[in-house]
Design a protein around this motif. Structure first.
Motif, mmCIF file in Angstrom:
data_model
loop_
_atom_site.group_PDB
_atom_site.id
_atom_site.type_symbol
_atom_site.label_atom_id
_atom_site.label_comp_id
_atom_site.label_asym_id
_atom_site.label_seq_id
_atom_site.Cartn_x
_atom_site.Cartn_y
_atom_site.Cartn_z
ATOM 1 N N GLU A 1 0.739 -1.462 -0.040
ATOM 2 C CA GLU A 1 -0.109 0.125 0.099
ATOM 3 C C GLU A 1 0.717 1.428 -0.106
ATOM 4 O O GLU A 1 0.273 2.335 -0.047
ATOM 5 N N ARG A 2 2.187 1.185 0.116
ATOM 6 C CA ARG A 2 2.865 2.546 0.319
ATOM 7 C C ARG A 2 2.878 3.352 -0.705
ATOM 8 O O ARG A 2 3.015 4.515 -0.451
ATOM 9 N N HIS A 3 2.408 3.027 -1.966
ATOM 10 C CA HIS A 3 2.586 4.321 -3.060
ATOM 11 C C HIS A 3 1.000 4.781 -3.267
ATOM 12 O O HIS A 3 1.119 5.605 -4.194
ATOM 13 N N HIS A 4 0.251 4.131 -2.500
ATOM 14 C CA HIS A 4 -1.285 4.968 -2.606
ATOM 15 C C HIS A 4 -1.497 6.114 -2.057
ATOM 16 O O HIS A 4 -0.819 6.480 -1.010
ATOM 17 N N PRO A 5 -2.363 7.178 -2.455
ATOM 18 C CA PRO A 5 -2.394 8.447 -2.155
ATOM 19 C C PRO A 5 -3.317 8.341 -0.601
ATOM 20 O O PRO A 5 -3.935 7.413 -0.259
ATOM 21 N N ALA A 6 -3.015 9.303 0.099
ATOM 22 C CA ALA A 6 -3.560 9.615 1.677
ATOM 23 C C ALA A 6 -5.087 9.488 1.644
ATOM 24 O O ALA A 6 -5.629 9.967 0.318
ATOM 25 N N GLN A 7 -5.752 8.981 2.424
ATOM 26 C CA GLN A 7 -7.254 9.061 2.694
ATOM 27 C C GLN A 7 -7.968 10.229 3.440
ATOM 28 O O GLN A 7 -7.347 10.231 4.817
ATOM 29 N N GLN A 8 -9.009 10.854 3.045
ATOM 30 C CA GLN A 8 -9.517 11.946 3.943
ATOM 31 C C GLN A 8 -10.267 11.280 5.049
ATOM 32 O O GLN A 8 -11.167 10.399 4.617
ATOM 33 N N VAL A 9 -10.029 11.693 6.328
ATOM 34 C CA VAL A 9 -10.949 11.019 7.269
ATOM 35 C C VAL A 9 -11.344 12.067 8.571
ATOM 36 O O VAL A 9 -10.487 13.042 8.662
ATOM 37 N N TRP A 10 -12.201 11.585 9.100
ATOM 38 C CA TRP A 10 -12.802 12.444 10.177
ATOM 39 C C TRP A 10 -12.446 11.872 11.621
ATOM 40 O O TRP A 10 -12.769 10.605 11.637
ATOM 41 N N CYS A 11 -11.685 12.461 12.585
ATOM 42 C CA CYS A 11 -11.331 11.522 13.646
ATOM 43 C C CYS A 11 -12.278 12.028 14.895
ATOM 44 O O CYS A 11 -12.379 13.283 14.902
ATOM 45 N N VAL A 12 -12.774 11.270 15.614
ATOM 46 C CA VAL A 12 -13.437 11.388 16.568
ATOM 47 C C VAL A 12 -13.048 10.635 17.780
ATOM 48 O O VAL A 12 -12.872 9.487 17.892
ATOM 49 N N ARG A 13 -12.669 11.357 19.082
ATOM 50 C CA ARG A 13 -11.927 10.868 20.328
ATOM 51 C C ARG A 13 -13.129 11.042 21.335
ATOM 52 O O ARG A 13 -13.417 12.162 21.677
ATOM 53 N N ALA A 14 -13.321 10.049 22.149
ATOM 54 C CA ALA A 14 -14.211 10.071 23.279
ATOM 55 C C ALA A 14 -13.309 9.278 24.247
ATOM 56 O O ALA A 14 -12.858 8.217 24.207
ATOM 57 N N TYR A 15 -13.268 10.180 25.703
ATOM 58 C CA TYR A 15 -12.532 9.606 26.462
ATOM 59 C C TYR A 15 -12.795 9.989 27.881
ATOM 60 O O TYR A 15 -13.611 11.013 27.921
ATOM 61 N N GLU A 16 -12.593 9.386 29.093
ATOM 62 C CA GLU A 16 -12.992 9.748 30.238
ATOM 63 C C GLU A 16 -12.245 10.788 30.634
ATOM 64 O O GLU A 16 -11.046 10.598 30.789
ATOM 65 N N LEU A 17 -12.867 11.809 31.110
ATOM 66 C CA LEU A 17 -12.158 12.995 31.603
ATOM 67 C C LEU A 17 -11.399 12.836 32.820
ATOM 68 O O LEU A 17 -10.207 13.491 33.023
ATOM 69 N N GLN A 18 -11.899 12.095 33.738
ATOM 70 C CA GLN A 18 -11.255 12.135 35.115
ATOM 71 C C GLN A 18 -9.938 11.253 35.131
ATOM 72 O O GLN A 18 -8.996 11.720 35.725
ATOM 73 N N THR A 19 -9.812 10.228 34.106
ATOM 74 C CA THR A 19 -8.429 9.691 34.026
ATOM 75 C C THR A 19 -7.403 10.156 32.894
ATOM 76 O O THR A 19 -6.623 9.527 32.523
ATOM 77 N N GLY A 20 -8.182 11.103 31.957
ATOM 78 C CA GLY A 20 -7.508 11.490 30.764
ATOM 79 C C GLY A 20 -7.531 10.621 29.672
ATOM 80 O O GLY A 20 -6.757 10.550 28.949
ATOM 81 N N GLY A 21 -8.403 9.529 29.872
ATOM 82 C CA GLY A 21 -8.487 8.491 28.956
ATOM 83 C C GLY A 21 -7.620 7.254 28.998
ATOM 84 O O GLY A 21 -7.441 6.275 28.220
ATOM 85 N N GLN A 22 -6.916 7.183 30.253
ATOM 86 C CA GLN A 22 -6.238 6.173 30.662
ATOM 87 C C GLN A 22 -6.917 4.838 30.793
ATOM 88 O O GLN A 22 -6.616 3.602 30.452
#
Length: 340
Positions: free
Chosen positions: A279-300
């Motif tokens: 796959e190394r020669h293929h173009p980049a793909q546009q993506v939207w990233c969504v992160r959900a994490y526990e605030l109290q532990t900072g996502g740990q």
């Protein structure tokens, strides 16, 4: 989530009434067996058949040389895809792999290793089709399914060219989309997968076939952002939350049920192809990233990072992509935007 059930016999006739098994009686038997399965989907085969005579007839049908997995399922797959083409809203093709464990049958041939390699069985990959156009999602059926037996590969003796051509289990995600076919015009088909689906070739091929993709990130991949090149996890972990969600986390591992507050952040970037491999020669793909994490532990303790090819430009769209993470209680929850 619900499914629209017909009368069990009418449903079975619709799925298997056109089978050509060499004898009309075998087709009728297939419809009868399908009726029994639909009438009691949670039961075992003896429970579904009811009598010893019906059970023996089912065994004879399933052991027949004219019956195999693709031929039995093809009509159902086509029916499911036809329903998906008529759906007005987005259609989710939820993919996952299941292990079929036959370790208790050591004499069975044609099996492969499973788990810690001491067991034996088969791997089965399924695409469950769900429409989201109604308030309550509706299950349309299975659009594709395949099984395979794992084989041992002597990787140390492969050349680079042989390794690039060899099929791996990660290819099954793209193979499923290819088997179902290109998304029709004016249809939004979305391939949904867990961490195992974080494969660049799967994302690239799905986009070529006009599909969208929603997956959970497994690798800290290279991404091109508005600020420059970065790693997805490092980049998203620097984002402050734009919304907060309160939900109940069920009791687990000796810990009582508790309330948690998750922060949600999102952004857009271009996922870069791997530096090595096919796959190394293929173009980049546009993506939207969504992160959900526990605030109290900072996502740990709790953290989910999703990649979506569907645009995420509002808080509501971010929450729609995220929905309910694994382990979240299905009780009512609420969210509130975070003030700038």
């Amino acid at each position: 989530m619900e499914t629209q059930w017909l009368d069990p016999y009418l449903w079975a006739e619709q799925q298997w009434g056109t089978l050509r098994l060499g004898d009309p009686r075998r087709t009728r038997r297939a419809v009868q067996l399908g009726t029994a399965l639909a009438a009691c989907p949670e039961g075992s085969l003896p429970q579904q058949c009811g009598t010893w005579a019906e059970l023996k007839a089912a065994y004879r049908l399933l052991e027949g040389s004219t019956l195999d997995h693709p031929s039995v399922c093809a009509a159902h797959w086509q029916h499911t895809r036809a329903q998906a083409q008529r759906s007005a809203g987005p259609v989710l093709f939820i993919q996952d792999t299941t292990t079929l464990d036959f370790s208790a049958h050591p004499a069975t041939v044609g099996l492969g290793h499973i788990g810690d390699t001491h067991g034996q069985g088969l791997m089965m990959h399924t695409a469950l089709t769900v429409t989201t156009q109604d308030t309550v999602p509706q299950i349309l059926g299975v659009a594709w399914q395949q099984t395979w037996a794992r084989t041992t590969v002597n990787k140390g003796h492969e050349t680079r060219a042989e390794r690039a051509k060899r099929r791996t289990e990660y290819d099954v995600w793209a193979e499923t989309v290819q088997a179902i076919g290109s998304a029709p015009p004016d249809c939004t088909w979305v391939s949904v997968g867990d961490r195992g689906s974080d494969v660049f070739s799967s994302l690239r091929i799905a986009r070529q076939l006009d599909w969208h993709v929603l997956i959970r990130l497994a690798q800290n991949r290279c991404v091109r952002t508005a600020q420059g090149d970065d790693k997805v996890l490092d980049w998203m972990r620097r984002h402050p939350p734009v919304a907060m969600i309160s939900l109940s986390r069920p009791a687990e591992q000796g810990r009582p049920k508790r309330e948690v507050v998750l922060g949600v952040a999102y952004d857009v970037g271009w996922l870069r192809a791997p530096r090595t491999g096919a796959e190394r020669h293929h173009p980049a793909q546009q993506v939207w990233c969504v992160r959900a994490y526990e605030l109290q532990t900072g996502g740990q303790e709790l953290e989910w990072v999703l990649l979506s090819t569907l645009p995420v430009i509002t808080i509501e769209q971010a929450l729609e992509q995220w929905n309910d993470p694994p382990g979240a209680d299905q009780e009512a929850r609420h969210f509130a935007p975070v003030s700038p």
